[in-house]
Design an enzyme around this catalytic site. Structure first.
Site, PDB file in Angstrom:
ATOM      1  CG  ASP A  64      -0.327  -0.141   2.537  1.00 13.67           C
ATOM      2  OD1 ASP A  64       0.587  -0.972   2.677  1.00 13.67           O
ATOM      3  OD2 ASP A  64      -0.729   0.569   3.468  1.00 13.67           O
ATOM      4  CG  HIS A 137       5.271  -0.939  10.074  1.00 16.72           C
ATOM      5  ND1 HIS A 137       4.058  -1.123  10.684  1.00 16.72           N
ATOM      6  CD2 HIS A 137       5.038  -1.052   8.739  1.00 16.72           C
ATOM      7  CE1 HIS A 137       3.141  -1.347   9.761  1.00 16.72           C
ATOM      8  NE2 HIS A 137       3.697  -1.320   8.573  1.00 16.72           N
TER       9      HIS A 137
HETATM   10 ZN   LIG Z   1       2.853  -0.963   6.526  1.00 16.99          ZN
END
Ligand SMILES: [Zn+2]
Length: 299
Positions: A64, A137
């Protein structure tokens, strides 16, 4: 400095919201940050001049954030782009892009690898600096700090006449230099100039869990774009997926004393994003929310 939002949703497009893509303009340079699927459609819809983009920063290798790049790069070729492009991204991106093209693009693409886990200067020109800092992340991810370089000093014509500063030296004065005449007389710069407009700083903290380690990198910036994928009642989901809640975003903004916070990267479960905005505003009042087509002034 202006920030234009072309995509502000999380991983799945929803309710007319696109995956992440944004455009920063400063000192007549254009930078694209992340390039989610459909970015080139958003370029057309919101009238962004593709040919002006010189720098592309990709925060991490989740689709994304870069699936729109191959289409955009190809369209640039079809539109006759000749100007080189600089792409700052994890090393894997170069492989992925070149694998999808069985021909060379007619313009130069310079890939600069972002070194995993490190804070680093990616670009430093007389117009801007792009600095990358690691965030927390599920894959290696960097946020970006974009600094508009110090503007030239403003000349004071009467003072310049009074101190008899020759014309050839005026550009040096604007750069902050003191004047020294042939006979050794020194005129200090601040006597004949005043400070130019202050530099502005934009920070984008990418996809990240709540992470106070980023605070030194974003401290006192004019605008921080921080993800707010979830509301606080979904905090377990945020933690397990290494994302943030609106409360997390607001707390980071507060601790870093930023001037304004913009939240984005919303989960596709929310049709209406105003509860996320309200949640963040309760902690940090100077808060806006991203939506496609919105333009924000930085500074
Ligand atoms: Zn991500």
């Amino acid at each position: 400095v202006t920030l234009k939002i072309l995509g502000c949703n999380g991983a799945i497009p929803a309710y007319g919201r696109f995956p992440t893509c944004q455009i920063i303009e400063l000192n007549s340079e254009s930078i694209m940050i992340d390039c989610g699927e459909g970015a080139q459609i958003q370029f057309q819809k919101y009238d962004v001049k593709s040919s002006r983009i010189k720098y592309v920063c990709i925060s991490h290798m989740h689709g994304d954030h870069y699936f729109g790049l191959i289409g955009w790069l190809t369209t640039q070729a079809l539109l006759g782009r000749e100007k080189p492009l600089y792409i700052y991204a994890p090393a894997a991106l170069k492989q992925i892009i070149t694998m999808q093209l069985d021909y060379a693009l007619p313009y130069a693409v310079h890939y600069v690898d972002i070194i995993e886990g490190q804070a680093q200067v990616l670009l430093d020109t007389d117009k801007l600096e792009i600095f990358a800092f690691p965030v927390d992340h599920s894959v290696p991810t960097h946020g970006f700090r974009i600094t508009e370089k110090f503007k030239k000093r403003v000349l004071l014509p009467e003072k310049i006449a009074q101190y008899e500063i020759p014309k050839y030296f005026l550009s040096a004065l604007a750069e902050g230099k003191d004047y020294e005449s042939m006979d050794g007389r020194v005129v200090r710069n601040e006597i004949v100039t005043t400070a130019g407009k202050p530099s502005h700083i934009y920070c984008y903290s990418a996809d990240t869990a709540y992470n106070e380690n980023i605070i030194p990198f974003i401290k006192n910036c004019n605008v921080l774009y921080h993800e707010a994928t979830y509301l606080s009642n979904d905090i377990e989901k945020a933690i397990s997926r290494k994302h943030s809640t609106a409360t997390h975003a607001a707390n980071i903004a507060k601790l870093a004393s930023v001037q304004r916070l913009i939240i984005g990267h919303y989960s596709s479960k929310y049709e209406d994003v105003s509860p996320l905005h309200e949640e963040a505003c309760e902690i940090f009042e100077a808060c806006d929310y991203a939506l496609e087509g919105k333009v924000f002034e930085v500074g």
